[in-house]
Scaffold this motif. Structure first.
Motif, PDB file in Angstrom:
ATOM      1  N   GLU A  99      -4.286   2.022   7.023  1.00 29.50           N
ATOM      2  CA  GLU A  99      -4.875   1.816   8.341  1.00 29.50           C
ATOM      3  C   GLU A  99      -5.005   0.313   8.549  1.00 29.50           C
ATOM      4  OE1 GLU A  99      -9.194   2.394   9.945  1.00 29.50           O
ATOM      5  OE2 GLU A  99      -8.158   4.336   9.904  1.00 29.50           O
ATOM      6  N   LEU A 100      -4.202  -0.214   9.445  1.00 29.50           N
ATOM      7  CA  LEU A 100      -4.190  -1.644   9.746  1.00 29.50           C
ATOM      8  C   LEU A 100      -4.825  -1.864  11.099  1.00 29.50           C
ATOM      9  CD1 LEU A 100      -3.016  -4.595   9.235  1.00 29.50           C
ATOM     10  CD2 LEU A 100      -1.124  -3.843  10.661  1.00 29.50           C
ATOM     11  N   LYS A 101      -5.799  -2.767  11.168  1.00 29.33           N
ATOM     12  CA  LYS A 101      -6.437  -3.092  12.442  1.00 29.33           C
ATOM     13  C   LYS A 101      -6.147  -4.554  12.774  1.00 29.33           C
ATOM     14  CE  LYS A 101     -10.184   0.216  12.328  1.00 29.33           C
ATOM     15  NZ  LYS A 101     -11.628   0.421  12.315  1.00 29.33           N
ATOM     16  N   THR A 102      -5.737  -4.754  14.024  1.00 33.08           N
ATOM     17  CA  THR A 102      -5.575  -6.102  14.556  1.00 33.08           C
ATOM     18  C   THR A 102      -6.476  -6.219  15.772  1.00 33.08           C
ATOM     19  OG1 THR A 102      -3.758  -5.550  16.046  1.00 33.08           O
ATOM     20  CG2 THR A 102      -3.158  -6.146  13.789  1.00 33.08           C
ATOM     21  N   SER A 103      -6.463  -7.364  16.411  1.00 33.26           N
ATOM     22  CA  SER A 103      -7.298  -7.563  17.590  1.00 33.26           C
ATOM     23  C   SER A 103      -6.802  -6.760  18.789  1.00 33.26           C
ATOM     24  CB  SER A 103      -7.360  -9.048  17.937  1.00 33.26           C
ATOM     25  OG  SER A 103      -6.057  -9.533  18.166  1.00 33.26           O
ATOM     26  N   VAL A 104      -5.570  -6.264  18.742  1.00 34.37           N
ATOM     27  CA  VAL A 104      -4.977  -5.555  19.876  1.00 34.37           C
ATOM     28  C   VAL A 104      -4.770  -4.062  19.603  1.00 34.37           C
ATOM     29  CG1 VAL A 104      -2.958  -5.471  21.386  1.00 34.37           C
ATOM     30  CG2 VAL A 104      -3.830  -7.660  20.611  1.00 34.37           C
ATOM     31  N   LYS A 105      -4.395  -3.708  18.371  1.00 30.53           N
ATOM     32  CA  LYS A 105      -4.039  -2.322  18.096  1.00 30.53           C
ATOM     33  C   LYS A 105      -4.425  -1.897  16.686  1.00 30.53           C
ATOM     34  CE  LYS A 105       0.586  -3.928  17.136  1.00 30.53           C
ATOM     35  NZ  LYS A 105       1.917  -4.007  17.660  1.00 30.53           N
ATOM     36  N   MET A 106      -4.273  -0.599  16.428  1.00 26.94           N
ATOM     37  CA  MET A 106      -4.507  -0.028  15.110  1.00 26.94           C
ATOM     38  C   MET A 106      -3.268   0.771  14.724  1.00 26.94           C
ATOM     39  SD  MET A 106      -7.486   2.505  13.720  1.00 26.94           S
ATOM     40  CE  MET A 106      -7.067   3.856  14.787  1.00 26.94           C
ATOM     41  N   LEU A 107      -2.769   0.549  13.508  1.00 24.82           N
ATOM     42  CA  LEU A 107      -1.615   1.265  12.992  1.00 24.82           C
ATOM     43  C   LEU A 107      -2.074   2.190  11.871  1.00 24.82           C
ATOM     44  CD1 LEU A 107       0.892  -1.676  12.561  1.00 24.82           C
ATOM     45  CD2 LEU A 107       0.899  -0.016  14.377  1.00 24.82           C
ATOM     46  N   ARG A 108      -1.572   3.404  11.891  1.00 31.58           N
ATOM     47  CA  ARG A 108      -1.795   4.332  10.783  1.00 31.58           C
ATOM     48  C   ARG A 108      -0.421   4.693  10.237  1.00 31.58           C
ATOM     49  NH1 ARG A 108      -6.740   8.148  12.730  1.00 31.58           N
ATOM     50  NH2 ARG A 108      -8.293   6.507  12.598  1.00 31.58           N
ATOM     51  N   VAL A 109      -0.212   4.368   8.961  1.00 30.66           N
ATOM     52  CA  VAL A 109       1.087   4.559   8.337  1.00 30.66           C
ATOM     53  C   VAL A 109       0.904   5.368   7.056  1.00 30.66           C
ATOM     54  CG1 VAL A 109       3.082   3.400   7.324  1.00 30.66           C
ATOM     55  CG2 VAL A 109       1.888   2.344   9.237  1.00 30.66           C
ATOM     56  N   GLY A 110       1.665   6.436   6.932  1.00 36.85           N
ATOM     57  CA  GLY A 110       1.721   7.208   5.694  1.00 36.85           C
ATOM     58  C   GLY A 110       2.961   6.773   4.942  1.00 36.85           C
ATOM     59  N   ALA A 111       2.814   6.449   3.649  1.00 37.04           N
ATOM     60  CA  ALA A 111       3.947   5.908   2.907  1.00 37.04           C
ATOM     61  C   ALA A 111       3.969   6.419   1.475  1.00 37.04           C
ATOM     62  CB  ALA A 111       3.889   4.389   2.913  1.00 37.04           C
ATOM     63  N   VAL A 112       5.169   6.455   0.904  1.00 41.90           N
ATOM     64  CA  VAL A 112       5.386   6.872  -0.475  1.00 41.90           C
ATOM     65  C   VAL A 112       5.806   5.645  -1.271  1.00 41.90           C
ATOM     66  CG1 VAL A 112       6.757   8.352  -1.987  1.00 41.90           C
ATOM     67  CG2 VAL A 112       6.092   9.164   0.273  1.00 41.90           C
ATOM     68  N   PHE A 113       5.166   5.432  -2.422  1.00 39.69           N
ATOM     69  CA  PHE A 113       5.440   4.260  -3.257  1.00 39.69           C
ATOM     70  C   PHE A 113       6.883   4.270  -3.737  1.00 39.69           C
ATOM     71  CE2 PHE A 113       5.564   2.129  -7.394  1.00 39.69           C
ATOM     72  CZ  PHE A 113       5.077   0.890  -7.031  1.00 39.69           C
ATOM     73  N   LYS A 114       7.537   3.094  -3.628  1.00 42.81           N
ATOM     74  CA  LYS A 114       8.914   2.961  -4.087  1.00 42.81           C
ATOM     75  C   LYS A 114       8.998   2.026  -5.287  1.00 42.81           C
ATOM     76  CE  LYS A 114      13.529   1.903  -2.437  1.00 42.81           C
ATOM     77  NZ  LYS A 114      14.321   1.468  -1.305  1.00 42.81           N
ATOM     78  N   GLU A 115       8.486   0.772  -5.136  1.00 45.10           N
ATOM     79  CA  GLU A 115       8.527  -0.181  -6.239  1.00 45.10           C
ATOM     80  C   GLU A 115       7.539  -1.317  -6.016  1.00 45.10           C
ATOM     81  OE1 GLU A 115      12.032  -2.724  -6.639  1.00 45.10           O
ATOM     82  OE2 GLU A 115      12.605  -2.152  -4.601  1.00 45.10           O
ATOM     83  N   ALA A 116       7.244  -2.024  -7.106  1.00 45.65           N
ATOM     84  CA  ALA A 116       6.390  -3.213  -7.057  1.00 45.65           C
ATOM     85  C   ALA A 116       7.162  -4.347  -7.711  1.00 45.65           C
ATOM     86  CB  ALA A 116       5.089  -2.971  -7.782  1.00 45.65           C
ATOM     87  N   VAL A 117       7.122  -5.531  -7.070  1.00 45.85           N
ATOM     88  CA  VAL A 117       7.875  -6.681  -7.551  1.00 45.85           C
ATOM     89  C   VAL A 117       6.926  -7.846  -7.762  1.00 45.85           C
ATOM     90  CG1 VAL A 117       9.742  -8.280  -6.984  1.00 45.85           C
ATOM     91  CG2 VAL A 117       9.882  -5.909  -6.224  1.00 45.85           C
ATOM     92  N   ASN A 118       7.034  -8.496  -8.924  1.00 45.12           N
ATOM     93  CA  ASN A 118       6.266  -9.717  -9.179  1.00 45.12           C
ATOM     94  C   ASN A 118       7.048 -10.904  -8.650  1.00 45.12           C
ATOM     95  OD1 ASN A 118       3.949  -8.811 -10.541  1.00 45.12           O
ATOM     96  ND2 ASN A 118       5.120  -8.524 -12.411  1.00 45.12           N
ATOM     97  N   GLU A 119       6.420 -11.687  -7.799  1.00 42.19           N
ATOM     98  CA  GLU A 119       7.023 -12.925  -7.332  1.00 42.19           C
ATOM     99  C   GLU A 119       6.137 -14.063  -7.794  1.00 42.19           C
ATOM    100  OE1 GLU A 119       8.359 -12.832  -3.338  1.00 42.19           O
ATOM    101  OE2 GLU A 119       9.501 -11.008  -3.658  1.00 42.19           O
ATOM    102  N   LYS A 120       6.513 -15.297  -7.526  1.00 45.27           N
ATOM    103  CA  LYS A 120       5.801 -16.451  -8.087  1.00 45.27           C
ATOM    104  C   LYS A 120       4.290 -16.392  -7.937  1.00 45.27           C
ATOM    105  CE  LYS A 120       8.660 -20.476  -8.506  1.00 45.27           C
ATOM    106  NZ  LYS A 120       9.001 -21.778  -8.017  1.00 45.27           N
ATOM    107  N   HIS A 121       3.804 -16.336  -6.723  1.00 42.30           N
ATOM    108  CA  HIS A 121       2.367 -16.441  -6.482  1.00 42.30           C
ATOM    109  C   HIS A 121       1.748 -15.177  -5.922  1.00 42.30           C
ATOM    110  CE1 HIS A 121       2.632 -20.673  -7.382  1.00 42.30           C
ATOM    111  NE2 HIS A 121       3.636 -20.774  -6.517  1.00 42.30           N
ATOM    112  N   PHE A 122       2.531 -14.108  -5.824  1.00 41.38           N
ATOM    113  CA  PHE A 122       1.969 -12.877  -5.275  1.00 41.38           C
ATOM    114  C   PHE A 122       2.707 -11.659  -5.789  1.00 41.38           C
ATOM    115  CE2 PHE A 122       4.836 -14.787  -2.174  1.00 41.38           C
ATOM    116  CZ  PHE A 122       5.732 -13.768  -1.938  1.00 41.38           C
TER     117      PHE A 122
END
Length: 103
Positions: free
Chosen positions: A65-88
């Motif tokens: 559930e993502l809220k911004t100043s203008v709208k709200m998004l509801r997204v259902g998702a299935v995990f695919k992969e996780a990637v380590n990058e330099k700082h995140f």
């Protein structure tokens, strides 16, 4: 002859959409970025970037559930992969449900 100049009409500035909050399965997450993109085959995918490992994203299916100043998004998702990058850490999900509501 008289030297009149046309007045420039001021354009109304549209307010920038600001990120307010992101929840995964009703747990608040500190995310750097949240983006909806498409794979090479055209299926929708979701990318969430965080500063560090986020245990709330370590589930097979997550309801975001993502809220911004203008709208709200509801997204259902299935995990695919996780990637380590330099700082995140980048979490990639396949989207199976998407709803958008304007506030």
């Amino acid at each position: 002859m008289f030297g009149f100049k046309k007045k420039n009409k001021k354009k109304k500035k549209t307010p920038t959409e600001r990120f307010l909050s992101l929840k995964a399965n009703d747990v608040q997450i500190e995310a750097i970025n949240f983006s909806l993109t498409k794979n090479q085959d055209g299926s929708p995918r979701l990318e969430v970037r965080t500063k560090d490992v986020c245990e709330a994203l370590h589930y097979e299916h997550i309801d975001f559930e993502l809220k911004t100043s203008v709208k709200m998004l509801r997204v259902g998702a299935v995990f695919k992969e996780a990637v380590n990058e330099k700082h995140f850490k980048l979490y990639i999900f396949d989207v199976d449900d998407y709803n958008q509501y304007y506030i």
